[in-house]
Scaffold this active site. Sequence first.
Site, PDB file in Angstrom:
ATOM      1  N   ARG A 257       0.863  -1.182   0.000  1.00 28.87           N
ATOM      2  CA  ARG A 257       0.000   0.000   0.000  1.00 28.87           C
ATOM      3  C   ARG A 257       0.902   1.235   0.000  1.00 28.87           C
ATOM      4  O   ARG A 257       1.980   1.222   0.628  1.00 28.87           O
ATOM      5  CB  ARG A 257      -0.868   0.035   1.262  1.00 28.87           C
ATOM      6  CG  ARG A 257      -1.973  -0.986   1.291  1.00 28.87           C
ATOM      7  CD  ARG A 257      -3.098  -0.625   0.328  1.00 28.87           C
ATOM      8  NE  ARG A 257      -4.198  -1.552   0.414  1.00 28.87           N
ATOM      9  CZ  ARG A 257      -4.426  -2.572  -0.415  1.00 28.87           C
ATOM     10  NH1 ARG A 257      -3.604  -2.807  -1.419  1.00 28.87           N
ATOM     11  NH2 ARG A 257      -5.476  -3.345  -0.265  1.00 28.87           N
ATOM     12  N   GLU A 286      -3.599   7.833  -4.223  1.00 24.16           N
ATOM     13  CA  GLU A 286      -4.008   7.338  -5.551  1.00 24.16           C
ATOM     14  C   GLU A 286      -5.311   7.990  -5.988  1.00 24.16           C
ATOM     15  O   GLU A 286      -6.190   8.201  -5.150  1.00 24.16           O
ATOM     16  CB  GLU A 286      -4.191   5.813  -5.480  1.00 24.16           C
ATOM     17  CG  GLU A 286      -2.880   5.115  -5.229  1.00 24.16           C
ATOM     18  CD  GLU A 286      -3.047   3.622  -4.969  1.00 24.16           C
ATOM     19  OE1 GLU A 286      -4.175   3.098  -5.107  1.00 24.16           O
ATOM     20  OE2 GLU A 286      -2.052   2.990  -4.620  1.00 24.16           O
ATOM     21  N   HIS A 304      -1.665   0.618  -9.542  1.00 26.27           N
ATOM     22  CA  HIS A 304      -2.275  -0.284  -8.553  1.00 26.27           C
ATOM     23  C   HIS A 304      -2.991  -1.457  -9.249  1.00 26.27           C
ATOM     24  O   HIS A 304      -4.204  -1.631  -9.095  1.00 26.27           O
ATOM     25  CB  HIS A 304      -3.260   0.487  -7.638  1.00 26.27           C
ATOM     26  CG  HIS A 304      -3.557  -0.272  -6.370  1.00 26.27           C
ATOM     27  ND1 HIS A 304      -3.918   0.347  -5.191  1.00 26.27           N
ATOM     28  CD2 HIS A 304      -3.564  -1.601  -6.098  1.00 26.27           C
ATOM     29  CE1 HIS A 304      -4.135  -0.561  -4.257  1.00 26.27           C
ATOM     30  NE2 HIS A 304      -3.922  -1.760  -4.787  1.00 26.27           N
TER      31      HIS A 304
HETATM   32  O1  GLV Z   1      -4.440  -4.075  -3.778  1.00 26.55           O
HETATM   33  C1  GLV Z   1      -5.231  -4.928  -3.994  1.00 26.55           C
HETATM   34  C2  GLV Z   1      -5.804  -5.765  -2.990  1.00 26.55           C
HETATM   35  O2  GLV Z   1      -5.577  -5.549  -1.786  1.00 26.55           O
HETATM   36  O3  GLV Z   1      -6.522  -6.697  -3.375  1.00 26.55           O
END
Ligand code: GLV
Length: 340
Positions: A257, A286, A304
């Site tokens: 993250r 983001e 992402h």
């Molecule tokens: O980042 C994506 C997830 O946590 O599935």
Amino acid sequence: MATKEERPQVLENREEPKEEGELPLVVVLRSKNFNLPLEDRLQSHFHLLDPNDSPDESTESFLSRHAHSARALLCVGLTPLTADTIGLLPSLELVVGSSAGVEHIDLHECRRRGIMVTSASAAFSEDAADYAVALLIDVLRRIAAADRFVRGRLWPVKGEHPLGFKLGGKRVGIVGLGNIGSQIAKRLVAFGCSIAYNSRKKKPSVPFPYYANVGDLAANSDVLIVSCALTEDTHHIINKDVMTALGKEGVIINVGRGPLVDEKELVQFLVRGEIGGAGLDVFENEPDVPKELFKLDNVVLSPHCAVVTLESFAALQDLVMANLKAFFSNKPLVSLVQNE
Ligand SMILES: O=CC(=O)O
């Protein structure tokens, strides 16, 4: 590609479809206009209560009116599940997450209420690990930069593209050796890297050296790959001191993250050439990405999407279905989060 055996356990659908009135209630919590291909399959097994189906009513009013007896909730993507929303669901016993990370779910409140939480990291870990390795190879071997070099017609003008770095032999420190981190380690061992790791606790069955302190891990690594959960304890776990310890040639890959890394510091370190490069799939705000990074050829940027493949979405459907079916037939959940 994952073999069928390696994918999360899938429960076979052998039942006849039931009438809606007899089906167990499942609340679906998702941001408007955000859909995962989950609902079609679930519809024949569960009575889905989705506040988005009543656009003229607030989520609060919808849940208060219809979801009093719902025992399960499916949280789609990274839709926040707050204590206030949980408070509207007095019968809630299970939250099924459809993401690898579950920091958007109020885990404190779930723990306080004794609500179980499942995550989808088992469905996503192989793809996330592939992507982490791909970002690392890209940063070291400058693949995206080479692509820009060719498309920008610089090859005939400049001749040679700058040298890259070999992956084999690198000392890789993995921050967070859960489902995703372990898959990353497995892949990088095959590439001839040496692995060490940091996590909340030393894992007795893991052969790699453990560092309780991320700074010490960084000081003994050429590459740091960040794949841990975002919690109060891991916020900015990769800070200025860790970047300093990693050193001028060091590379940071983040598939966890954004807020795991102090992004302002990272930008400064990269701009001043105080670390060697970065491969980033996640960012602190983001979809905003610090514009200073756009100019840097030693940085690979990605929106992402480390976990997103056709196959991982199929595995996600299986996993969500398996958790809900297990819950409603009093069987052990397939991917329970340890929420201690
Ligand atoms: O980042 C994506 C997830 O946590 O599935």
